[in-house]
Design a protein around this motif. Structure first.
Motif, PDB file in Angstrom:
ATOM      1  N   ARG A  15      -2.692   7.008   1.420  1.00 20.09           N
ATOM      2  CA  ARG A  15      -3.570   6.446   2.455  1.00 20.09           C
ATOM      3  C   ARG A  15      -3.309   4.948   2.668  1.00 20.09           C
ATOM      4  NH1 ARG A  15      -7.812   9.881   3.749  1.00 20.09           N
ATOM      5  NH2 ARG A  15      -7.871  11.766   2.469  1.00 20.09           N
ATOM      6  N   LEU A  16      -2.571   4.351   1.744  1.00 24.67           N
ATOM      7  CA  LEU A  16      -2.214   2.941   1.876  1.00 24.67           C
ATOM      8  C   LEU A  16      -0.836   2.857   2.496  1.00 24.67           C
ATOM      9  CD1 LEU A  16      -3.055   0.001   1.251  1.00 24.67           C
ATOM     10  CD2 LEU A  16      -1.836   0.238  -0.920  1.00 24.67           C
ATOM     11  N   LYS A  17      -0.745   2.258   3.676  1.00 25.30           N
ATOM     12  CA  LYS A  17       0.521   2.217   4.426  1.00 25.30           C
ATOM     13  C   LYS A  17       0.858   0.775   4.798  1.00 25.30           C
ATOM     14  CE  LYS A  17       0.138   6.856   6.388  1.00 25.30           C
ATOM     15  NZ  LYS A  17      -1.063   7.263   5.637  1.00 25.30           N
ATOM     16  N   PHE A  18       2.093   0.403   4.532  1.00 27.53           N
ATOM     17  CA  PHE A  18       2.592  -0.923   4.888  1.00 27.53           C
ATOM     18  C   PHE A  18       3.550  -0.780   6.067  1.00 27.53           C
ATOM     19  CE2 PHE A  18       1.201  -1.361   0.584  1.00 27.53           C
ATOM     20  CZ  PHE A  18       0.770  -2.672   0.461  1.00 27.53           C
ATOM     21  N   ASN A  19       3.235  -1.450   7.149  1.00 34.18           N
ATOM     22  CA  ASN A  19       4.116  -1.438   8.317  1.00 34.18           C
ATOM     23  C   ASN A  19       4.650  -2.850   8.510  1.00 34.18           C
ATOM     24  OD1 ASN A  19       5.302  -1.353  10.849  1.00 34.18           O
ATOM     25  ND2 ASN A  19       3.892   0.200  11.593  1.00 34.18           N
ATOM     26  N   MET A  20       5.810  -3.091   7.917  1.00 32.02           N
ATOM     27  CA  MET A  20       6.371  -4.446   7.932  1.00 32.02           C
ATOM     28  C   MET A  20       6.751  -4.891   9.338  1.00 32.02           C
ATOM     29  SD  MET A  20       6.066  -5.124   4.795  1.00 32.02           S
ATOM     30  CE  MET A  20       6.114  -4.457   3.125  1.00 32.02           C
ATOM     31  N   GLU A  21       7.265  -3.949  10.140  1.00 29.06           N
ATOM     32  CA  GLU A  21       7.734  -4.321  11.472  1.00 29.06           C
ATOM     33  C   GLU A  21       6.596  -4.786  12.361  1.00 29.06           C
ATOM     34  OE1 GLU A  21       9.898  -1.109  13.137  1.00 29.06           O
ATOM     35  OE2 GLU A  21      11.538  -1.212  11.674  1.00 29.06           O
ATOM     36  N   ASP A  22       5.458  -4.107  12.284  1.00 35.42           N
ATOM     37  CA  ASP A  22       4.326  -4.464  13.144  1.00 35.42           C
ATOM     38  C   ASP A  22       3.379  -5.466  12.496  1.00 35.42           C
ATOM     39  OD1 ASP A  22       5.312  -2.796  15.004  1.00 35.42           O
ATOM     40  OD2 ASP A  22       3.908  -1.150  14.670  1.00 35.42           O
ATOM     41  N   GLY A  23       3.627  -5.801  11.230  1.00 39.95           N
ATOM     42  CA  GLY A  23       2.771  -6.779  10.558  1.00 39.95           C
ATOM     43  C   GLY A  23       1.370  -6.258  10.286  1.00 39.95           C
ATOM     44  N   ARG A  24       1.276  -4.961   9.904  1.00 40.71           N
ATOM     45  CA  ARG A  24      -0.037  -4.376   9.642  1.00 40.71           C
ATOM     46  C   ARG A  24      -0.021  -3.602   8.331  1.00 40.71           C
ATOM     47  NH1 ARG A  24       0.595  -3.045  15.269  1.00 40.71           N
ATOM     48  NH2 ARG A  24      -0.770  -4.281  16.589  1.00 40.71           N
ATOM     49  N   ILE A  25      -1.156  -3.641   7.635  1.00 39.23           N
ATOM     50  CA  ILE A  25      -1.375  -2.847   6.430  1.00 39.23           C
ATOM     51  C   ILE A  25      -2.605  -1.995   6.692  1.00 39.23           C
ATOM     52  CG2 ILE A  25      -1.824  -2.890   3.952  1.00 39.23           C
ATOM     53  CD1 ILE A  25      -0.679  -5.721   3.900  1.00 39.23           C
ATOM     54  N   TRP A  26      -2.519  -0.699   6.330  1.00 36.53           N
ATOM     55  CA  TRP A  26      -3.616   0.219   6.607  1.00 36.53           C
ATOM     56  C   TRP A  26      -4.080   0.905   5.329  1.00 36.53           C
ATOM     57  CZ3 TRP A  26      -5.551  -0.039  11.363  1.00 36.53           C
ATOM     58  CH2 TRP A  26      -4.714  -0.498  12.391  1.00 36.53           C
ATOM     59  N   LEU A  27      -5.378   1.000   5.151  1.00 36.17           N
ATOM     60  CA  LEU A  27      -5.976   1.867   4.145  1.00 36.17           C
ATOM     61  C   LEU A  27      -6.764   2.903   4.920  1.00 36.17           C
ATOM     62  CD1 LEU A  27      -6.565   2.700   1.281  1.00 36.17           C
ATOM     63  CD2 LEU A  27      -8.461   1.063   1.226  1.00 36.17           C
ATOM     64  N   ASP A  28      -6.175   4.102   5.039  1.00 37.95           N
ATOM     65  CA  ASP A  28      -6.690   5.128   5.930  1.00 37.95           C
ATOM     66  C   ASP A  28      -6.734   4.545   7.351  1.00 37.95           C
ATOM     67  OD1 ASP A  28      -7.623   7.928   5.847  1.00 37.95           O
ATOM     68  OD2 ASP A  28      -9.434   7.085   6.737  1.00 37.95           O
ATOM     69  N   GLU A  29      -7.900   4.445   7.992  1.00 35.83           N
ATOM     70  CA  GLU A  29      -7.966   3.914   9.359  1.00 35.83           C
ATOM     71  C   GLU A  29      -8.459   2.465   9.398  1.00 35.83           C
ATOM     72  OE1 GLU A  29      -9.460   6.121  12.514  1.00 35.83           O
ATOM     73  OE2 GLU A  29      -8.380   7.939  12.013  1.00 35.83           O
ATOM     74  N   ASN A  30      -8.531   1.814   8.235  1.00 38.99           N
ATOM     75  CA  ASN A  30      -9.009   0.440   8.175  1.00 38.99           C
ATOM     76  C   ASN A  30      -7.832  -0.515   8.021  1.00 38.99           C
ATOM     77  OD1 ASN A  30     -11.781   1.256   8.144  1.00 38.99           O
ATOM     78  ND2 ASN A  30     -11.492   1.844   6.012  1.00 38.99           N
ATOM     79  N   ARG A  31      -7.761  -1.505   8.894  1.00 35.59           N
ATOM     80  CA  ARG A  31      -6.710  -2.513   8.760  1.00 35.59           C
ATOM     81  C   ARG A  31      -7.055  -3.429   7.602  1.00 35.59           C
ATOM     82  NH1 ARG A  31      -4.062  -6.491  13.401  1.00 35.59           N
ATOM     83  NH2 ARG A  31      -2.477  -7.370  12.032  1.00 35.59           N
ATOM     84  N   MET A  32      -6.080  -3.678   6.739  1.00 31.26           N
ATOM     85  CA  MET A  32      -6.284  -4.505   5.558  1.00 31.26           C
ATOM     86  C   MET A  32      -5.448  -5.781   5.678  1.00 31.26           C
ATOM     87  SD  MET A  32      -8.334  -2.419   4.019  1.00 31.26           S
ATOM     88  CE  MET A  32      -8.514  -3.109   2.381  1.00 31.26           C
ATOM     89  N   LEU A  33      -5.760  -6.762   4.832  1.00 25.73           N
ATOM     90  CA  LEU A  33      -5.016  -8.013   4.796  1.00 25.73           C
ATOM     91  C   LEU A  33      -4.581  -8.285   3.364  1.00 25.73           C
ATOM     92  CD1 LEU A  33      -7.375 -10.248   6.987  1.00 25.73           C
ATOM     93  CD2 LEU A  33      -5.356  -9.001   7.739  1.00 25.73           C
ATOM     94  N   LEU A  34      -3.326  -8.599   3.176  1.00 22.50           N
ATOM     95  CA  LEU A  34      -2.821  -9.007   1.870  1.00 22.50           C
ATOM     96  C   LEU A  34      -2.761 -10.527   1.881  1.00 22.50           C
ATOM     97  CD1 LEU A  34      -1.638  -8.047  -0.838  1.00 22.50           C
ATOM     98  CD2 LEU A  34       0.611  -8.062   0.237  1.00 22.50           C
ATOM     99  N   VAL A  35      -3.691 -11.165   1.193  1.00 17.73           N
ATOM    100  CA  VAL A  35      -3.787 -12.627   1.226  1.00 17.73           C
ATOM    101  C   VAL A  35      -3.695 -13.168  -0.193  1.00 17.73           C
ATOM    102  CG1 VAL A  35      -5.187 -12.639   3.317  1.00 17.73           C
ATOM    103  CG2 VAL A  35      -6.309 -12.577   1.107  1.00 17.73           C
TER     104      VAL A  35
END
Length: 554
Positions: A15-35
């Motif tokens: 359920r944790l997905k890293f999309n490097m090309e689009d600059g987005r991290i997802w936990l299921d349907e929630n956008r997450m931030l790696l800070v």
């Protein structure tokens, strides 16, 4: 051991997905931030130094409460894949999954029927306590405010009842560990700690700043309210600004734009913000009325004018007297009707069909069309003199695909309008669902969005989130631009390129589809220890589909 089992049981890693090309991290349907934790710690310190301890603590608590509710919604979606207690325990696992803290429920007194929870949770490795000690040293106060808020929000959302956690031990005050305890809000009595959950007006210095700002605002010219028109994109604001300048004048306005962009809403706003607001607003779709009836609809009919005209009837112009008349799809008018319309616009006089009496009307005309009237004039389908009369003040309304930044605002406004109609209340639209909405090109424009949101209100569970599966129950439409969306609505699959290489190699080596499918089914079933429900979730299919495939391969 429990933590590891829950991570595997509910397939959290997938359920944790890293999309490097689009600059987005997802936990299921929630956008997450790696800070960076240090950056968060610096911001936390500034909150304390700027707002003061009391207000900073309340703000952190309420921020945590909001994130806890979102994690509870994710956990609630997993009901059915395990028993309630397992799903409930996902909360601490999720918090650790997000790098915040390792939480362990050491005591729990749960009444599932009453929605009651009394419990104790131990915290290990709290980033909040660590950064507090680093910046302020040990003191007399507990420090895990956002973590405590998260626990309160999670349990409150899960049980649909306000349950409050409070920290009783904290390493930031010299204790050996951090500990939080929970009980229903009413069980805390009049404890002033509950005040932290309420937003405050602010301390005196902030009230002084607000007073100064209010004084400045009072000297500024009033900004015209948009009312039912929603948007903040440049295209929308340009159209709205033109509309606002015309509102106080009698000028004939021509609204241009594709079908479904909201031309009638713009016309209504123009009427409601004009000197004619107290008069009637009458709309007529010229393209929806048969050609042989359009003249009687617009200008009225006298009794006996033709077979079936058994009584006299005023037309739309007379009914709109003193107000505004919207002529929607004006480009579909016949040439004969165009002649009579031009005369009314020039003279302000109406003659009913079959009558020689002239009636004067005072009507503000707003025309709307999705037809290129200039081309229609060149082709001889539209009178040039009528076009120049209508096009005195054209306003181009951009299509939704050109104002995608307005989609979150429009979706939220539509949701707010529909909730009371259907007797439901929602937390909002999930981050992932919004990404899918913004990736779509919207050929039906705002009207299509409204229909989609209404359907999702019907399908989504009360008090939850609107998700992709509610917006697109049959899967997102094909041909999205700006992001790729898979069958579950996942935007920008992070492993698409790798998957393409893998599948190419497999096909080149001689791919046996049935053999690979059987192997995947066996591996998933073994990993789930024979539990078909868990195995189906790992594979992303239903239990029934899995049982059918296993039976077919037997």
């Amino acid at each position: 051991m429990l933590r590891k089992r829950l991570i595997e049981q509910f397939n959290l890693r997938s359920r944790l997905k890293f999309n490097m090309e689009d600059g987005r991290i997802w936990l299921d349907e929630n956008r997450m931030l790696l800070v960076h934790a240090k950056a968060m710690a610096a911001m936390r310190r500034e909150l304390f130094e700027t707002l003061g301890p009391h207000r900073a603590q309340g703000l952190l608590l309420r921020m945590g409460f909001a994130t806890g509710r979102q994690d509870a919604d994710l956990a609630t979606k997993l009901v059915g894949a395990g028993d309630d207690y397992d799903v409930f325990n996902i909360g601490p696992v999720l918090h650790g999954f997000e790098g915040i803290v390792k939480s362990t429920i050491t005591e729990a007194e749960i009444d599932w029927e009453k929605g009651s929870f009394f419990g104790t949770v131990e915290l290990e490795g709290s980033w909040e306590a660590e950064c507090h000690v680093e910046h302020f040293g040990t003191g007399n106060d507990c420090a895990c405010w956002s973590i405590t808020g998260h626990a309160s929000g999670y349990v409150s959302q899960f049980f649909k009842r306000f349950i409050v956690f409070r920290e009783i031990k904290c390493v930031a005050r010299g204790d050996d560990r951090c500990v939080i305890v929970a009980r229903p809000a009413e069980a805390w009595g009049d404890d002033p700690f509950l005040d932290y959950f309420r937003s405050e007006d602010g301390d005196a210095p902030f009230r002084e700043v607000e007073a100064a700002l209010s004084s400045v605002r009072a000297r500024m010219p009033p900004r015209r309210a948009s009312g039912r028109l929603v948007g903040s994109s440049p295209g929308f604001l340009a159209a709205f600004d033109l509309l606002g300048k015309a509102a106080g004048t009698p000028v004939t306005v021509l609204l241009l734009g594709e079908t479904g962009v909201g031309k009638e809403m713009f016309a209504r706003w123009l009427h409601e913000n004009s000197p004619r607001a107290a008069g009637p607003f009458v709309a007529v779709n010229c393209g929806a009325i048969p050609t042989d009836l359009i003249e009687s609809e617009l200008f009225g009919v006298q009794r006996g004018a033709f077979t079936g005209a058994q009584q006299s009837r005023p037309g739309r112009f007379e009914r709109a007297d003193g107000g505004t008349l919207l002529l929607d799809e004006v480009g579909d008018l016949s040439l004969a009707a165009q002649v009579k319309l031009l005369r009314v616009l020039q003279t302000g006089e109406v003659e009913r069909l079959g009558d020689d009496q002239v009636r004067r009307v005072k009507v503000r005309v707003v025309a709307a069309t999705n037809v290129d009237l200039k081309q229609a004039v060149a082709a001889g389908r539209f009178r040039a003199d009528l076009y120049y009369r209508l096009a005195t003040y054209p306003v181009e309304i951009p299509p939704l695909r050109d104002r995608k930044s307005d989609i979150p605002l429009l979706a939220a406004a539509l949701l707010e309008k529909l909730e009371p109609i259907y007797g439901k209340s929602f937390l909002g639209i999930s981050d992932w669902a919004l990404q899918v909405l913004q990736a779509y090109d919207w050929p039906g424009n705002v009207r299509e969005l409204e229909n989609l949101i209404e359907r999702s209100v019907i399908l989504a569970p009360n008090s939850g989130w609107i998700e992709v599966e509610h917006l697109f129950p049959e899967g997102p439409p094909q041909g999205l631009t700006g992001a790729e969306v898979d069958s579950q609505g996942h935007v920008g699959h992070p492993d698409a390129a790798l998957e393409g290489d893998l599948y190419t190699r497999l096909l080149a080596e001689g791919f046996d589809l049935e053999a690979h499918e059987d192997r995947l089914l066996r591996i998933a079933t073994e990993r789930a220890r024979g539990n078909l429900t868990h195995a189906a979730r790992i594979l992303g299919i239903t239990r029934r589909q899995l049982a059918y495939r296993l039976k077919r391969g037997a």
